[in-house]
Design an enzyme around this catalytic site. Structure first.
Site, PDB file in Angstrom:
ATOM      1  N   ASP A  33      68.190  43.853 -29.500  1.00 16.24           N
ATOM      2  CA  ASP A  33      67.874  43.243 -30.887  1.00 16.24           C
ATOM      3  C   ASP A  33      69.410  43.281 -31.437  1.00 16.24           C
ATOM      4  O   ASP A  33      69.984  43.937 -31.816  1.00 16.24           O
ATOM      5  CB  ASP A  33      66.486  43.783 -31.767  1.00 16.24           C
ATOM      6  CG  ASP A  33      66.279  42.849 -33.192  1.00 16.24           C
ATOM      7  OD1 ASP A  33      66.965  41.711 -33.105  1.00 16.24           O
ATOM      8  OD2 ASP A  33      64.849  42.554 -32.822  1.00 16.24           O
ATOM      9  N   TYR A 152      61.105  23.722 -29.117  1.00 16.26           N
ATOM     10  CA  TYR A 152      60.931  25.346 -28.703  1.00 16.26           C
ATOM     11  C   TYR A 152      60.012  25.182 -28.384  1.00 16.26           C
ATOM     12  O   TYR A 152      59.608  26.156 -27.174  1.00 16.26           O
ATOM     13  CB  TYR A 152      59.716  24.970 -30.274  1.00 16.26           C
ATOM     14  CG  TYR A 152      59.834  26.885 -30.548  1.00 16.26           C
ATOM     15  CD1 TYR A 152      60.007  27.740 -30.268  1.00 16.26           C
ATOM     16  CD2 TYR A 152      57.982  27.272 -30.383  1.00 16.26           C
ATOM     17  CE1 TYR A 152      59.541  29.812 -30.607  1.00 16.26           C
ATOM     18  CE2 TYR A 152      56.988  28.068 -30.367  1.00 16.26           C
ATOM     19  CZ  TYR A 152      57.785  29.255 -30.583  1.00 16.26           C
ATOM     20  OH  TYR A 152      57.205  30.644 -30.487  1.00 16.26           O
ATOM     21  N   LEU A 207      53.595  29.031 -43.502  1.00 14.05           N
ATOM     22  CA  LEU A 207      52.740  28.465 -44.129  1.00 14.05           C
ATOM     23  C   LEU A 207      52.498  29.785 -44.841  1.00 14.05           C
ATOM     24  O   LEU A 207      52.318  29.908 -46.450  1.00 14.05           O
ATOM     25  CB  LEU A 207      51.927  27.980 -43.976  1.00 14.05           C
ATOM     26  CG  LEU A 207      50.137  27.573 -44.675  1.00 14.05           C
ATOM     27  CD1 LEU A 207      51.422  26.812 -45.592  1.00 14.05           C
ATOM     28  CD2 LEU A 207      48.742  26.763 -44.077  1.00 14.05           C
TER      29      LEU A 207
HETATM   30  N1  UFG Z   1      53.530  23.969 -43.334  1.00 14.25           N
HETATM   31  C1  UFG Z   1      52.942  23.552 -45.114  1.00 14.25           C
HETATM   32  N2  UFG Z   1      53.792  23.870 -45.165  1.00 14.25           N
HETATM   33  C2  UFG Z   1      54.730  24.772 -45.236  1.00 14.25           C
HETATM   34  C3  UFG Z   1      54.590  25.796 -44.669  1.00 14.25           C
HETATM   35  C4  UFG Z   1      53.766  24.758 -43.222  1.00 14.25           C
HETATM   36  O1  UFG Z   1      52.397  22.095 -44.826  1.00 14.25           O
HETATM   37  O2  UFG Z   1      56.158  25.603 -46.689  1.00 14.25           O
HETATM   38  C5  UFG Z   1      52.448  23.831 -42.360  1.00 14.25           C
HETATM   39  C6  UFG Z   1      52.806  22.922 -41.078  1.00 14.25           C
HETATM   40  O3  UFG Z   1      53.531  21.589 -40.678  1.00 14.25           O
HETATM   41  C7  UFG Z   1      51.813  23.551 -39.747  1.00 14.25           C
HETATM   42  C8  UFG Z   1      50.909  24.339 -40.733  1.00 14.25           C
HETATM   43  O4  UFG Z   1      51.502  24.790 -42.224  1.00 14.25           O
HETATM   44  O5  UFG Z   1      51.271  21.970 -39.653  1.00 14.25           O
HETATM   45  C9  UFG Z   1      51.431  26.092 -39.928  1.00 14.25           C
HETATM   46  O6  UFG Z   1      53.504  25.322 -40.066  1.00 14.25           O
HETATM   47  P1  UFG Z   1      53.942  27.088 -39.707  1.00 14.25           P
HETATM   48  O7  UFG Z   1      55.296  26.639 -39.662  1.00 14.25           O
HETATM   49  O8  UFG Z   1      53.089  28.514 -40.673  1.00 14.25           O
HETATM   50  O9  UFG Z   1      53.857  27.545 -37.798  1.00 14.25           O
HETATM   51  P2  UFG Z   1      53.831  26.538 -37.148  1.00 14.25           P
HETATM   52  O10 UFG Z   1      52.456  25.415 -36.596  1.00 14.25           O
HETATM   53  O11 UFG Z   1      54.796  25.562 -36.971  1.00 14.25           O
HETATM   54  O12 UFG Z   1      54.295  27.568 -36.027  1.00 14.25           O
HETATM   55  C10 UFG Z   1      54.257  28.469 -35.766  1.00 14.25           C
HETATM   56  C11 UFG Z   1      54.846  29.184 -35.176  1.00 14.25           C
HETATM   57  C12 UFG Z   1      55.509  29.137 -33.906  1.00 14.25           C
HETATM   58  C13 UFG Z   1      54.190  28.932 -33.030  1.00 14.25           C
HETATM   59  C14 UFG Z   1      53.357  28.048 -33.465  1.00 14.25           C
HETATM   60  C15 UFG Z   1      51.948  28.385 -32.505  1.00 14.25           C
HETATM   61  O13 UFG Z   1      56.169  29.376 -36.440  1.00 14.25           O
HETATM   62  O14 UFG Z   1      55.595  29.769 -33.483  1.00 14.25           O
HETATM   63  O15 UFG Z   1      52.893  28.418 -34.472  1.00 14.25           O
HETATM   64  O16 UFG Z   1      50.848  27.518 -33.140  1.00 14.25           O
HETATM   65  F1  UFG Z   1      54.242  28.160 -31.910  1.00 14.25           F
END
Ligand code: UFG
Length: 346
Positions: A33, A152, A207
């Site tokens: 790492d 990604y 989130l």
């Molecule tokens: N979101 C918000 N506000 C925030 C953070 C997130 O509204 O402050 C929303 C995002 O727009 C999204 C949802 O919450 O609609 C989930 O967002 P995350 O950032 O928690 O997760 P993602 O779905 O974007 O991505 C995560 C991982 C990826 C993986 C993916 C698989 O970061 O590595 O899940 O679904 F590929």
């Protein structure tokens, strides 16, 4: 003695998976790492709990020479490959970094595996490889076409292809795990001894983590990225899986490889979706804390709905999820967030 090599073992998913393997096997582990997004505290937690079973190398995966020394020195039975850049939004801004770190470095690693005749490889892939499937569907199975909508997802899809093509020629087996949205913290944390395993972030993007940082008072407010998606309440839907269940899916994948000596691809999720609004409401309910939530514009690269069809992993492996409740995910993550806040305030 044979070893399991874990890249990205100081990260969130890597460290929880290491814990699962340390508890359930007698192996010794080699962790690589570069601590770019991983945390030495995760490793220290594990090293304290399981003495003399982890050897740590603070290397980047693009350091071919150092990497080769490890392969040359140790008899490696299996590779668990977690090390990667992981932000969907960031990948839309610096795509080349994602292709270098995720795809090119994975290619180096696979090349070494073929050279040193490593027989088993477990790869951290993502639901992001599916992009945003068209038409009416409730959940996504492994046969859905791969159509990523952000670098990604593309960087991970390309790694999947490289793995598939090379495994045929060089005669090794892999399991690709396509993770849905992981959250929560280790359920057997030892808070009494001031050490615990959970999600640490230099700059939180996920989130549940962000909502909990609001709940513990680390942040004043948060935003919802978009309310105009074609979903029940207009916000994005995801399938949230507890980190301990995601970790145990790796152990099941490892046992699958040893028993079946064949490659496979599995979604890892609960087949249950929650909208962003539902998650934030649940965080407020579980933590009994209120905080300000603003409506913001859509975030680049976000698909509207990603829910796993998890029947394949349930059918082909011995995986048995234990924490399939949004409350449990949030409660464990909240306990860890409170622990982090208290340690930082000491
Ligand atoms: N979101 C918000 N506000 C925030 C953070 C997130 O509204 O402050 C929303 C995002 O727009 C999204 C949802 O919450 O609609 C989930 O967002 P995350 O950032 O928690 O997760 P993602 O779905 O974007 O991505 C995560 C991982 C990826 C993986 C993916 C698989 O970061 O590595 O899940 O679904 F590929």
């Amino acid at each position: 003695m044979s070893f399991i090599l874990v890249t990205g073992g100081c990260g969130y998913i890597g460290s929880h998976t290491l814990l699962e393997f340390l508890k359930n096997t007698n192996h010794h582990f080699l962790v690589i790492d570069n601590l770019s997004t991983g945390f030495i505290q995760n490793l220290e937690y594990l090293q304290n709990r399981f003495k003399n079973r982890i050897t740590f190398f603070n290397y980047s995966l693009n350091n071919k020479e150092k990497l080769e020394q490890i392969f040359h020195t140790y008899n490696i039975e299996c590779v668990l490959h977690f090390a990667a850049s992981l932000s969907v939004e960031e990948s839309t801004k610096i795509p080349l970094e994602y292709y270098k770190n995720n795809t090119i470095n994975t290619t180096f690693l696979i090349e070494l595996c073929t050279k040193y005749n490593i027989k088993n490889f477990i790869f951290s892939s993502t639901a992001a490889v599916y992009g945003q499937p068209e038409g009416e569907f409730e959940s996504i199975d492994e046969n859905f076409s791969l159509n990523p909508i952000n670098p990604y997802g593309t960087s991970k899809m390309m790694s999947e292809f490289i793995l598939k093509d090379s495994s045929k020629i060089y005669n090794f087996n892999y399991v690709i795990l396509r993770y849905f949205n992981v959250a929560g913290a280790n359920m057997d944390n030892d808070f009494l001894h001031s050490r615990a395993l959970g999600q640490r972030s230099k700059n939180a993007i996920h989130l549940i983590k962000i909502a909990l940082e609001c709940a513990v008072g680390k942040r004043e407010k948060m935003g919802i990225y978009g309310i105009n998606y074609n979903t029940k309440d207009g916000t994005c839907i995801r399938d949230y899986i507890h980190i301990n269940d995601l970790a145990s899916a790796h152990l099941s994948a490892y046992q699958y490889l040893l028993q079946n000596k064949q490659s496979n691809i599995f979604n890892v999720g609960y087949s249950k979706g929650y909208s962003v609004k539902e998650v934030i409401d649940k965080v407020k309910e579980v933590t009994k804390q209120d905080f300000l939530v603003e409506i913001l514009g859509n975030r680049a690269g976000d698909p509207a709905k990603l829910i796993a069809d998890n029947r394949k992993i349930l059918q082909y492996t011995n995986w048995q999820p234990k924490y399939n409740h949004l409350e449990k995910i949030i409660q464990s993550a909240y306990d860890f967030e409170c622990y982090l806040r208290d340690v930082e305030n000491e």
